[in-house]
Design an enzyme around this catalytic site. Structure first.
Site, short mmCIF file in Angstrom:
data_model
loop_
_atom_site.label_atom_id
_atom_site.label_comp_id
_atom_site.label_asym_id
_atom_site.label_seq_id
_atom_site.Cartn_x
_atom_site.Cartn_y
_atom_site.Cartn_z
N ARG A 1 11.02 -11.84 7.08
CA ARG A 1 11.95 -10.87 7.68
C ARG A 1 12.78 -11.53 8.79
NH1 ARG A 1 9.94 -5.03 9.45
NH2 ARG A 1 8.57 -6.25 10.78
N ARG B 1 -11.66 1.78 8.60
CA ARG B 1 -11.37 0.36 8.75
C ARG B 1 -12.65 -0.44 8.99
NH1 ARG B 1 -5.87 -0.57 9.36
NH2 ARG B 1 -4.72 1.15 10.30
N ARG C 1 11.19 -11.79 14.41
CA ARG C 1 10.41 -11.06 15.41
C ARG C 1 9.05 -11.73 15.61
NH1 ARG C 1 11.34 -5.13 12.94
NH2 ARG C 1 13.39 -4.70 13.80
N LYS D 1 0.82 -1.22 0.00
CA LYS D 1 0.00 0.00 0.00
C LYS D 1 0.85 1.27 0.00
CE LYS D 1 -2.71 0.07 3.46
NZ LYS D 1 -3.64 0.71 4.38
N ARG E 1 -3.55 -11.28 12.30
CA ARG E 1 -3.78 -9.92 11.76
C ARG E 1 -4.68 -9.99 10.54
NH1 ARG E 1 2.01 -7.71 10.68
NH2 ARG E 1 0.99 -5.83 9.88
#
Ligand code: ZN
Length: 216
Positions: A127, A88, A160, A13, A171
């Site tokens: 990551r 949202r 992480r 985005k 999420r």
């Protein structure tokens, strides 16, 4: 062009927002930035927002919508704006419509960047961070020379908590649940533009641009 940009985490985005902003010369209005600015300036709404953020609480919709209203009244939005991070929820979408109506504005397009769960997980779980120097790698996009070890200092890399599959999946469940109602709402208004976010950055932007220009 008054535009809302929707997309799950990892949809790219930010990259697309930057290009849309440049192409149409409209400001990119991210809710996170508005909140930070208002708090920094210490405006009335900023102080109220800060009282929630200090306690780690969500800033209530009416405060956020008040801040957005103030932001949309600024002169740089004369030719339009690109709103990112809001709405949202369906309640927020309705509140936004109401505020815009009061201002004599309306939304022209809602861009939804669509990316499959599998691809988002691929993008967001790759990551790795160095335990020692903090350097950031990505197993696909920016891999270390030796798997799981830092190129710079040779220390081990770790993942992480936020980048773990279970966290990313959680999420996504939240995003999909909230967004489904929004998508239907904007579809019913006939302003929804759905774009396949799994193509190259160039192609995604080309599709967004064409769809927007077709609406001008
Ligand atoms: Zn390192």
């Amino acid at each position: 062009m008054n535009i809302v940009l929707l997309g799950p985490p990892g949809a790219g985005k930010g990259t697309q927002a930057k290009r849309i902003q440049e192409m149409f010369s409209i400001p990119h209005i991210a809710t996170g930035d508005i909140l930070r600015d208002a708090v920094a300036k210490g405006s009335d709404l900023g102080q109220i927002a800060n009282s929630y953020m200090e306690k780690g609480l969500l800033v209530p919709d009416e405060v956020v919508i008040g801040l957005i209203k103030e932001r949309l009244a600024e002169p740089d939005t004369e030719n339009g704006f690109l709103l990112d991070g809001f709405p949202r929820t369906l309640a927020q979408a309705r509140a936004l419509d109401k505020v815009m109506e009061q201002m004599g504005k309306k939304l022209d397009a809602v861009i939804s960047i669509v990316v499959s769960e599998k691809e988002i997980i691929r993008r967001l779980t790759g990551r790795r961070v160095c335990k020692s120097c903090g350097r950031i790698y990505h197993l696909i996009f920016n891999p270390p020379k030796r798997a799981e070890f830092c190129d710079m200092c040779g220390e081990e890399l770790y993942q992480r908590e936020d980048d773990k599959v279970e966290t990313v999946k959680k999420r996504l469940v939240v995003y999909n649940k909230e967004t489904a109602a929004l998508i239907r709402y904007y579809q019913a208004q006939d302003i929804l533009i759905e774009v396949n976010g799994e193509e190259s950055v160039e192609d995604v932007f080309k599709n967004i641009k064409e769809a927007l220009e077709a609406r001008v």
